[in-house]
Design a protein around this motif. Structure first.
Motif: not given
Length: 380
Positions: A66, A70, A73, A319-320, A323, A327, A351, A355
Motif C-alpha cells: 500500500y 501510494a 503518487y 492513500l493505498g 486506492g 475506491i 484498479v 496502479i
C-alpha cells in the motif's frame, strides 16, 4: 523504481554523501538480502502450515505494498503544476511528467471504460498479461537502480560500459522470464476475469535463455574486473539488490507458491528503503526541521522532521487503502455492469492493474538522471 543515475547525478561535492541509506544491516535486508534468508525457509514449511503462512504473507505484502504504490503518487504529483509548466525542469523531463501524469492515466481509463462497457473479457484479460510485462520490467530496472544508488553511496562507480552490461543482462533475464509464461496459449483467472498468454515459439524462448546465460556470464566477468579496479571493493548491498530482483523475484518467482506471494512485499520493501531516505532528506531541508513538534505531547517523536516523515508514511498507507479497497468498493456499489460476464470483482481487477502499470510510468520519470529533486535529496 527506474533509477538511472551515475556519478554526475549526485549532490554537490560540498555535501558529504551517506555511506548507507539506513545502515549496513538495514540496507542489506531491505534492498534484497532478506530474500536469500526467506527463500530457503519456505521449502521447510510443513504442508499443514502452508495455509496460515500464506495468509500471513498476503497480509504482510499488502501492508508494505500500500505505501509502496501510494508513495510514488505522493512524490510524483507533489508540486505537479510546477513540473508540467517546466519551472525548474528541462523540456524533456517536463514532457515526461505530462505524459506519465496525464496522458497515460487518461489512456488507461479509456481502455478500461471501453472494455467494461463492451463486456469484452478477452480485451480486459490481455491487460493482465500487459501488467505482468510491465511489472517484470519494473522489477529489474529497480534492481539496477538500487545497484547504482549503492555505487554512488559507496563511491564504487561503474563506467558506461559496465552499465550497459548490467542493463543488457537485466533485460535479457526479464524477457526470458516473461517468455516462460507465454510458451503456449493458456487461460487463467485474475480477480474473476480470464486472462490469456501468447504462444511464443520455442525457438524464441531458447534464444532468450541463451542470451540470459551469456549476459549473466558477461556480468560476472565485468564484476570481477570492476572488483580489481576498485582495489577489492564493490557496492555489495547494491549487488544483492540486483541479483535478488533479477533472479529470485523474476526468473524463479514460481519456484514455490509461498515465494510467489512474498516477492511483491520484498520488492516493495526495497522501494521503501530509498523513498523513506529520500523523504527524510526532504523533511530535514526545512528551516524548522530540528524544532519540536506541536503540541508538546508529540515531542516524544523527536524533531519535527521525523514527525512529518511519519505523517508521510501514514498518509501513504491511508492513500493505498483508499486506492486498493475503498475506491473499487465504492465503484462496485455505485456503477452497474454485467456481473454475469465480468464477475463481481471487476473494479478491483481494474484498479489493481491500473496502479501497477501506472506505477511503472511514474517511477520511470521520477528516478532518473537530470531530475533536480533526486539529485538534491537522495544522496545527502
Amino acid at each position: 523504481m527506474t533509477l538511472q543515475l551515475s556519478a554526475d547525478a549526485v549532490a554537490p561535492k560540498a555535501a558529504t554523501p551517506q555511506k548507507y541509506l539506513f545502515g549496513p544491516v538495514a540496507d542489506f535486508l531491505m534492498l534484497g538480502g532478506s530474500a536469500f534468508l526467506i527463500l530457503p525457509v519456505l521449502f521447510l514449511v510443513p504442508l499443514e502450515y502452508e495455509g496460515p503462512v500464506a495468509a500471513t504473507m498476503v497480509f504482510v505484502a499488502y501492508l508494505v505494498n500500500y505505501p509502496h504504490f501510494a508513495h510514488s503518487y505522493q512524490l510524483f504529483y507533489r508540486n505537479f503544476g510546477r513540473k508540467v509548466s517546466g519551472d525548474g525542469y528541462d523540456r524533456s523531463l517536463q514532457l515526461r511528467y505530462i505524459f506519465a501524469g496525464i496522458v497515460v492515466p487518461l489512456v488507461m481509463v479509456g481502455f478500461f471504460a471501453y472494455g467494461a462497457a463492451a463486456a469484452n473479457t478477452r480485451l480486459l484479460g490481455y491487460a493482465t498479461n500487459a501488467m505482468f510485462f510491465f511489472v517484470g520490467w519494473h522489477y529489474v530496472k529497480q534492481g539496477y537502480g538500487m545497484l547504482m544508488v549503492d555505487a554512488v553511496l559507496k563511491r564504487k562507480f561503474f563506467d558506461d560500459r559496465d552499465k550497459k552490461v548490467l542493463l543488457v543482462n537485466s533485460y535479457a533475464v526479464w524477457i526470458l522470464a516473461w517468455l516462460q509464461t507465454n510458451t503456449a496459449v493458456t487461460q487463467g483467472k485474475y480477480y474473476g476475469l480470464d486472462y490469456y498468454t501468447f504462444a511464443a515459439p520455442s525457438w524464441i524462448t531458447d534464444t532468450a535463455l541463451l542470451a540470459a546465460l551469456a549476459s549473466t556470464v558477461a556480468t560476472l566477468l565485468m564484476l570481477v574486473n570492476r572488483w580489481r579496479k576498485n582495489g577489492g571493493g564493490l557496492p555489495y548491498n547494491g549487488l544483492v539488490a540486483y541479483v535478488a530482483s533479477l533472479y529470485l523475484w523474476i526468473l524463479i518467482a514460481r519456484i514455490n507458491p509461498l515465494w510467489l506471494l512474498i516477492v511483491p512485499a520484498l520488492h516493495s520493501l526495497q522501494y521503501l528503503a530509498v523513498v523513506w531516505r529520500y523523504q527524510t532528506n526532504v523533511e530535514r531541508d526545512s528551516s524548522d526541521a530540528e524544532s519540536d513538534p506541536q503540541p508538546k505531547v508529540l515531542s516524544f517523536l523527536g524533531p519535527l522532521y521525523r514527525f512529518r516523515l511519519l505523517g508521510f508514511i501514514v498518509g501513504g498507507t491511508a492513500l493505498g487503502y483508499l486506492g486498493f479497497w475503498l475506491i473499487p468498493s465504492a465503484l462496485t456499489a455505485l456503477i452497474p455492469y454485467d456481473r454475469q460476464v465480468l464477475g463481481s470483482s471487476l473494479f478491483f481487477f481494474i484498479v489493481l492493474i491500473f496502479i501497477n502499470v501506472h506505477h511503472y510510468f511514474l517511477d520511470n520519470v521520477m528516478w532518473r538522471r537530470g531530475n533536480p529533486e533526486v539529485s538534491k535529496y537522495l544522496f545527502r
